[in-house]
Design an enzyme around this catalytic site. Structure first.
Site, short mmCIF file in Angstrom:
data_model
loop_
_atom_site.label_atom_id
_atom_site.label_comp_id
_atom_site.label_asym_id
_atom_site.label_seq_id
_atom_site.Cartn_x
_atom_site.Cartn_y
_atom_site.Cartn_z
CD GLU A 1 -1.16 -0.81 3.68
OE1 GLU A 1 -1.85 -1.56 3.54
OE2 GLU A 1 -0.79 -0.26 4.69
CE LYS B 1 7.15 5.07 5.23
NZ LYS B 1 7.28 6.44 5.63
CG ASP C 1 5.83 12.41 2.72
OD1 ASP C 1 6.30 12.04 4.15
OD2 ASP C 1 6.81 12.80 2.11
CE1 TYR D 1 -0.19 2.88 10.11
CE2 TYR D 1 -0.24 4.75 8.76
CZ TYR D 1 0.07 4.11 9.73
OH TYR D 1 0.80 4.62 10.78
CE LYS E 1 11.10 5.99 3.42
NZ LYS E 1 10.98 7.47 3.87
CB CYS F 1 7.59 44.84 -17.04
SG CYS F 1 6.48 43.44 -17.46
CB CYS G 1 4.14 45.99 -20.61
SG CYS G 1 4.64 46.49 -18.99
CB CYS H 1 4.61 44.79 -14.17
SG CYS H 1 4.23 45.71 -15.51
CB CYS I 1 1.41 44.68 -17.82
SG CYS I 1 2.62 43.25 -18.33
S1 IVH Z 1 2.28 0.65 8.72
C1 IVH Z 1 5.53 -0.04 12.78
N1 IVH Z 1 1.38 1.84 6.71
O1 IVH Z 1 4.98 5.80 8.01
C2 IVH Z 1 4.69 0.91 11.72
N2 IVH Z 1 2.68 3.02 7.81
O2 IVH Z 1 7.99 4.58 9.52
C3 IVH Z 1 3.92 0.33 10.82
N3 IVH Z 1 2.96 5.45 6.92
O3 IVH Z 1 5.22 7.45 10.64
C4 IVH Z 1 3.17 1.43 10.17
N4 IVH Z 1 1.76 5.06 5.41
O4 IVH Z 1 2.41 6.67 9.96
C5 IVH Z 1 2.13 1.92 7.66
N5 IVH Z 1 0.44 2.48 4.76
C6 IVH Z 1 1.17 2.75 5.74
C7 IVH Z 1 1.93 4.08 5.99
C8 IVH Z 1 2.57 4.02 7.28
C9 IVH Z 1 2.34 5.96 6.07
C10 IVH Z 1 3.70 5.92 8.19
C11 IVH Z 1 3.65 5.71 9.43
C12 IVH Z 1 4.88 5.98 10.23
C13 IVH Z 1 5.95 5.73 9.36
C14 IVH Z 1 6.66 4.44 9.57
#
Ligand code: IVH
Length: 669
Positions: free
Chosen positions: A113, A115, A117, A228, A316, A409, A412, A427, A432
């Site tokens: 799934e 990750k 951010d 998640y 990553k 500018c 113009c 400007c 313009c």
């Molecule tokens: S599972 C033991 N699933 O990533 C941690 N974490 O390094 C198991 N994160 O801050 C986490 N998406 O909040 C999991 N689909 C996902 C995630 C996820 C983002 C974040 C999580 C944590 C960091 C883990």
């Protein structure tokens, strides 16, 4: 030393002292509000005197600003972190290790799934009711952000209970709060509007929004979340992670639709690699893919090492900085006349994407960072989307010189100005060509959000001479589009239909699109709500305008001037006759929240809030606040020395709430 510089030094020392008392000793000496006031004062002094900002100023901390005012809470079980892998080989090595540890050749299935951010969150439900939301913190202790999290609409305040079931006594959902990309640019525009700093990336915007002392502010942000997994879940039936995701979904949690289950690690590896190019299609940022062993029984046997589960990995991608040559600095003149420099770069791969240009801020910033034409520079994709030039990569190349903003500018030819106290050159020419073009781009994209009609469309039609201002857009025909080429029957019809539909966009969007000076998204909405109709707004004096939230004398003057201009009046009339919305709609007035449908009256002086703050906080949760007691009144909030309204309410049997009850109401308890 100037006064400002002395005060800045003093503020820094005092703030550092209090930050230490708070963060390290956990023993603050001053109330949170006093701390915030010091911080705000420092921030605004630094905004005024950017040359005095030291790298170690408290406002320059990496990560979120220190949030005073959140209680620390212990997690029921630690919120761990993930070990990362960056190659398919490492992924396969991990899978082999998993198999070895399980000690058999039993099948192992995986779920992958995105990750997300954003900012990790723990949600605790007792008997199915949300009782606590906490940030991750150091994994063991986080901060109680319940009041703010309640303001996020995607968070269920109560878990759904399928027929025949009873709510679990205790359940913890875990997930990630994020700031949608679609709202991010608008958010930053509003920050600028309000004289505040832009967020460097959506992750910071999410974390910052969660840690607002005033939940009303969190409520204004378009935050969302993906759940998640589960923490404590005794009594829940799933025996695999994939089942758990379905179970969560059934109980009202937002789970990511991109979760996929695979039976071999080879499939997992190729899916992870495929994601690198799909990530840009999402409306949120991801910084990798999480791979989890599906079976809970297997997860348990694998266990964790230092709070890092052996049953999961984060895949990553390559780092998001790179070095390349900055060939030239160009200028783009924005819709308000601001001269925005941008860097032309020798194409370079950054985090899997080819970058050829990057944004720069202003002359001062460029020279402070030492960015020069012809130099090797470090390029970064901030939050992995918008490329930025961080600074020179090492020594300047021979022959490079400090960059100067052009005196005229580029579009113009008129001499540019730099208004006192502003960092941007402008400007001043209202005619313009950039203004018209950029205003149109702003109109179709940020303001009216017309599907399939964006910058490219506008530029093309501008070049063809078909488009000079917004009304032209509403007179376009699909025949015209077919004539200029590049459009097929279907795309031309679709574009015209999308433009047609945009006539229904609410008043606040129209106001935002009109491009009045210093009126961004938030102020446009405030104006729409305050005045209700365009006629009221056109007829407003400067004093009237100042009464709208967020409008000070400077802006009021600019807005009044804007409406006094004949050309602008003609534009408004023209748009009105074309059927655009010039009256506030019920929907844009209303905020939907836990208090939607309720109506409060506030009387007397409150201790902890000004009346405006209390009103804003209630409204942010969806309540209406009115001035007089009526049959519709849900409750009357009574402070010190209340007026006759309290007595009237009492007589009518309407509940009276004290300040403590107001607080509870805002906390959601
Ligand atoms: S599972 C033991 N699933 O990533 C941690 N974490 O390094 C198991 N994160 O801050 C986490 N998406 O909040 C999991 N689909 C996902 C995630 C996820 C983002 C974040 C999580 C944590 C960091 C883990």
């Amino acid at each position: 030393m100037s006064d400002a510089s002395a005060r800045i030094d003093e503020l820094r020392r005092v703030i550092e002292h209090h930050a230490y008392r708070y963060h390290v000793l956990d023993d603050p000496e001053i109330p949170d509000a006093a701390y915030d006031a010091l911080y705000d004062e420092l921030q605004s002094l630094e905004d005024e005197h950017p040359e005095l900002i030291a790298a170690d100023s408290p406002t320059r901390r990496v990560g979120a600003a220190p949030a005073a005012g959140f209680t620390k809470v212990e997690h029921l079980t630690p919120m761990g972190s993930l070990e990362k892998v960056t190659t398919s080989e490492a992924l396969e090595k991990w899978a082999a290790d998993v198999q070895k540890r399980l000690g058999t050749d039993e099948p192992v299935a995986y779920v992958i799934e995105p990750k997300i951010d954003g900012s990790a969150i723990s949600l605790i439900y007792e008997e199915g009711v949300l009782v606590r939301a906490a940030t991750r913190g150091d994994g063991f202790r986080g901060e109680d952000v319940t009041a703010n999290v309640r303001a996020i609409e995607a968070v269920p305040l109560r878990m759904r209970v399928p027929d025949g079931e009873r709510p679990l006594p205790l359940f913890e959902a875990r997930g990630e709060v994020y700031f949608p990309l679609s709202g991010f640019a608008r958010f930053n525009a509003a920050q600028i509007d309000a004289g505040k700093k832009e967020a460097p990336n959506p992750r910071n915007a999410a974390a910052g929004s969660l840690r607002q002392l005033n939940p009303a502010i969190t409520a204004e942000r378009p935050l969302s979340l993906w759940i998640y997994g589960a923490g404590i879940h005794e009594g829940a039936t799933p025996v695999t992670h994939f089942e758990m995701l379905g179970w969560l979904r059934e109980r009202g949690f937002r789970t990511n639709p991109h979760a996929e289950r695979f039976e071999t690690i080879a499939e997992v590896a190729s899916a992870c690699e495929a994601w690198e190019s799909h990530r840009a299609d999402l409306d949120y940022e991801i910084d990798g893919i999480v791979i989890k062993v599906d079976s809970f029984a297997q997860q348990q046997r694998l266990g964790a090492l230092h709070e890092r589960p052996r049953w999961a990995r984060a895949f990553k991608w390559a780092p998001s900085t790179a070095i390349t040559t900055l060939t030239r600095i160009h200028i783009r003149v924005g819709r308000t006349g601001a001269l925005n420099p941008w860097a032309e770069l020798e194409p370079v791969q950054v985090g899997g994407v080819t970058v050829t240009s990057a944004t720069l801020h202003n002359e001062e910033d460029i020279n402070r960072k030492g960015i020069r034409e012809g130099d090797l520079v470090i390029v970064q994709r901030a939050g992995d989307v918008i490329p930025q030039v961080v600074g020179p990569a090492g020594e300047h190349r021979p022959g490079t010189v400090e960059w100067k903003m052009p005196s005229h500018c580029p579009l113009c030819g008129i001499e540019v100005v730099k208004p006192e106290g502003e960092v941007k050159h402008r400007c001043p020419n209202r005619a313009c060509p950039s203004r018209g073009l950029e205003t149109l781009i702003h109109w179709v994209s940020a303001a009216m959000d017309i599907e399939g009609v964006g910058e490219q469309f506008v530029r093309k039609l501008w070049d063809e001479g078909l488009l000079r201002s917004m009304p032209d857009l509403y007179r376009l025909t699909s025949e015209q589009l077919l004539e200029i080429g590049g459009y097929g029957e279907i795309s031309a019809t679709n574009a015209v239909a999308a433009i047609e539909r945009s006539r229904a966009q609410p008043f606040s969007r129209v106001l935002f699109g009109l491009n009045m000076p210093k009126v961004g998204w938030v102020l446009a909405r405030n104006l729409a709500r305050h005045f209700g109709t365009i006629d009221a707004l056109v007829g407003a004096t400067q004093e009237d305008l100042e009464e709208a939230e967020g409008i000070g004398p400077d802006r009021a003057e600019l807005i009044a001037e804007w409406f006094a201009d004949e050309e602008n009046q003609a534009l408004v009339d023209d748009l009105r006759s074309l059927g655009l919305q010039f009256e506030v709609g019920e929907a844009e007035r209303a905020v939907v929240g836990p208090l939607t449908g309720s109506q409060y009256v506030i009387t007397g002086t409150l201790d902890g809030y000004t009346r405006e703050e209390a009103k804003a906080a209630l409204e942010a949760l969806g309540a209406k606040v009115s001035d007089s007691v009526s049959k519709k009144t849900t409750g009357v909030i009574v402070g010190e020395s209340p007026g006759s309204k309290a007595a009237k309410a009492e007589k009518a049997g309407i509940p009276i709430l004290g300040e403590a009850e107001l607080r509870a109401l805002l906390d959601g308890s």
